[in-house]
Design an enzyme around this catalytic site. Structure first.
Site, PDB file in Angstrom:
ATOM      1  N   LEU A 166       0.904  -1.091  -0.181  1.00 32.27           N
ATOM      2  CA  LEU A 166      -0.006   0.170   0.101  1.00 32.27           C
ATOM      3  C   LEU A 166       0.756   1.290  -0.031  1.00 32.27           C
ATOM      4  CD1 LEU A 166      -2.847   1.069   0.071  1.00 32.27           C
ATOM      5  CD2 LEU A 166      -2.685   0.938   2.444  1.00 32.27           C
ATOM      6  N   ASP A 167       0.848   1.885  -0.837  1.00 31.48           N
ATOM      7  CA  ASP A 167       1.490   3.164  -0.682  1.00 31.48           C
ATOM      8  C   ASP A 167       2.987   3.489  -1.061  1.00 31.48           C
ATOM      9  OD1 ASP A 167      -0.880   4.586  -0.564  1.00 31.48           O
ATOM     10  OD2 ASP A 167      -0.673   4.768   0.951  1.00 31.48           O
TER      11      ASP A 167
END
Lengths: 280, 280, 280, 280
Positions: D222-223
């Site tokens: 994530l990210d």
């Protein structure tokens, strides 16, 4: 004059009436109220008053009544009483150079009293400015002893502000306790990204498109103190880590110079872990 | 509340005392004093007062005494009384689109009442917003007649602010006289560079490395009115004139949106040919 | 290697084939083609070749055939052959200081040979760098004589680049003819706004919201030469002319330092009154 | 044409010779070599060739010999073969609006084929553009089923690029595997600061002086995917979290629009967890 107190009706009126009654001319007045949670009110007033130096004690005494009514924390600083500053530096000299240059051309309204370093490298740069250069080596093992020696010099000259102009050593609690919100550090990243060591190398690894620098007050938590100023510069895939260091050094010196200027002008108030920076 | 008057000792005290006496709570207060030449003082106070709508007449009446003592020009605007805005547009729709979008999401605290255009091109874009779209053709020959027709619509809706969102016609004196410092234009250059026609083409010819946009109040002198906001964007030798137009359109809409926001919030004061923009 | 020629099919192939055949390894290669009007092609190639210094004459000789085929203007610069630079300065020292500092830390890949000034003010700043400081007073009346004296020093050291680091005198045609597109000036405005004298005062009068600086090559038309780099900084109604001068000085030194760096790295090509700045 | 391969002498010569031999005219050619560790070479060539569509198969076949010699990964994209894009959105519409508007004025050289959303909110905004709007509700429990339904629509239209225009759901591995480095997300912080949820609230708590946005390719972490573009905007102590959201939304839409433009123009190459963005 810097004021912080619980937010209530009538603060501005009370303060400006007081100053008017004592013949002061308000030049600037800036306020900031935090509505969330506690409701805190912050105020910075610049005023002009003849013979303020003589009247200061009397004025403060009188103002105490106003202050008590609103439960204020407050202080009056005279523009003639400049902050006394010590610069801490290691080997990188770009921030030191920038601050000394701005000081020489009259842009930093402070008294720089000394440079303290754990290396001799920056000594030649400091010499033309006629400032004492105290060489105090530091290692992890002798950190506390070094701090004691530093404190000796700092006390002798009644230093009230320490600037870490790329000083690559951890500041011990002992020192921070003596200078709460009076030590400014420049961190070479856009905090809270890349807390800790080697931020440029890590910025390179992550492939960021902007690199930054952050000036903040030093607290016990490394790189977690109240942020005074930040800025960034664009980079691209063409830039290698050594380019990031070079480009970043430009951001660092600008950001630190701004933060120091605001601090010595009493434009910065700390509330919790944040700063309120009043316009100059 | 917006105030301007000759700079003297005691203005802030008098105003804040007055507001306090009438039960108002000052939320923000910003001042600006021009020391050069004449010594003018400007002040913007945001205050909160219950039932202000009812008390407004009485309050203004009472304030008149304070105002006279300091020779003030002043006005009180209620945040509940929103500015009434007309958007003027020709064929380029990016500024129009930006303003309508910001208005819809609640960022522009104003009542947009109509769109006036000398072309039909933007009509489909306006339709979903349910706003009247008045198509009033303009040529050099019928400029005055067109202005009369425009004024008819503007008066009917009691418009107090006109935004030229890339309206490519000269505004006649007749119109400017009715709306002094109430007409905002976006000029597609960094004024005072490239006054007049075809700024992007001329920026390309000159080989500038930044292009800009300027939001300003319209006065009789073309592109010479008080500047509210400006910004720039970097360009390079790779960019052709059509790229400058595209990149510039991004700057134009951001700059115009900022200026309109500040204007409708009564954050802008005009003094001579300059603006004072108070923080929001 | 810098090349410019009429745009035709096969230029890149011909050049890269030539370099490959002679054992060169292309590190960077950037092109720019102007499609409008004339169709001109520009190219900058950075290549690595062992013993280039010895082979240079032979290589240039051989390349002449390729060059003639495409009607090229071209040159090969060795990274070991650094540009020889003279700095011209009057009283303001911020640009001089910036350039000397960047030079010392190795960021300006050039040989700074001398500082020439019409005043003695900057002499102490230059001294620690061990550079000759030639004090040559200039007035309108003796401009030509002064230029002759300057040229004497410049020729002696085979200077090929002059940097006007806030040198407040007009450069006579005689000097410009000797150094075409080799004299870089920093103008303290965002050109073409505020051409000529006192740009900060005029920016203040106009009430602009951004101030800028422009580095450009010097031509006979004052402030009209090819722009190399520009940048701006935000200002507000709070800033007085002396603030603009201070803020602007920061922009000036950054903009000039960038332009000088690109020039001494042979990243800048001039075409007509515009520059092509290749990435480094 | 995009190429990446181990860095060796003669790549540029071989490619440009090949193109020249087949009658192509090179318009732009950009290279980037990573010297560290592995020594990788990246190249993007824009060339013009009549009847390219017909010759494409033959040309690719022929080029295979060159490619094999240098162990190249490569592809040729025709500017006439536009990328097929699906926009994913939840409730915030500013990024969607920006992309649709830029697409309409011809700035995004792609075919937007559909909008997929887990809410109905943005449907009215999409309608005037005549695009299908697929409403596919998503919760943690039915994420996989939702992905299957989304994939059905995506396959039907041969989508090759997914833009998450503030789509507030985690993309399952199943989807990422089908679209490696073809899903672009806009994260509303300056990564790697404030990874995860509520970045504006956390930026407010930390007291940062700049807020930012980051466009990146979506990977399983994530990210943490390769960053395409980032930008920031200045904020101060006066801004509350809702102001950060508003100011940030402006940065988000500009950053995402740039990243999408570069992606659909084949200007972006991914290497490891970083991007090389070639100039347009």
């Amino acid at each position: 004059m810097l004021i912080s107190c619980p937010d209530r009706v009538g603060i501005i009126a009370a303060v400006s009436e007081f100053l008017h009654k004592h013949g002061a001319n308000i030049i600037h007045s800036d306020q900031h109220a935090i509505e969330r949670e506690d409701g805190i009110f912050f105020m910075r007033i610049t005023f002009q008053l003849d013979d303020l130096e003589e009247k200061q004690v009397f004025l403060c005494d009188q103002f105490q009544q106003v202050a008590e009514k609103f439960a204020m924390e407050w202080k009056i600083s005279l523009s003639s009483q400049k902050k006394k500053v010590a610069l801490f530096v290691s080997k990188y000299d770009h921030c030191l150079q920038e601050l000394l240059w701005r000081w020489r051309i009259g842009e930093l309204d402070a008294e720089i009293k000394m440079v303290i370093s754990n290396h001799m490298d920056c000594q030649p740069l400091v010499e033309p400015y006629g400032l004492p250069y105290y060489h105090i080596p530091v290692t992890k093992e002798i950190r506390e002893e070094a701090a004691l020696e530093q404190l000796k010099y700092l006390k002798k000259e009644e230093i009230d502000t320490i600037i870490l102009a790329r000083y690559m050593q951890i500041i011990p609690k002992r020192m921070i306790d003596v200078f709460p919100n009076q030590i400014i550090n420049i961190h070479h990243s856009f905090l809270p990204a890349f807390v800790g060591a080697n931020p440029y190398e890590r910025a390179f690894e992550r492939g960021v498109k902007l690199i930054g620098a952050t000036a903040h007050y030093v607290t016990e938590e490394l790189d977690e103190g109240p942020i005074i100023e930040q800025d960034v510069h664009r980079v691209s895939h063409r830039h290698r880590p050594e380019d990031l260091i070079r480009i970043g050094s430009e951001v660092e010196r600008i950001v630190l110079a701004r933060a120091v200027k605001w601090h010595v002008n009493d434009q910065v108030l700390v509330h919790g872990n944040k700063t309120i920076v009043f316009p100059g």
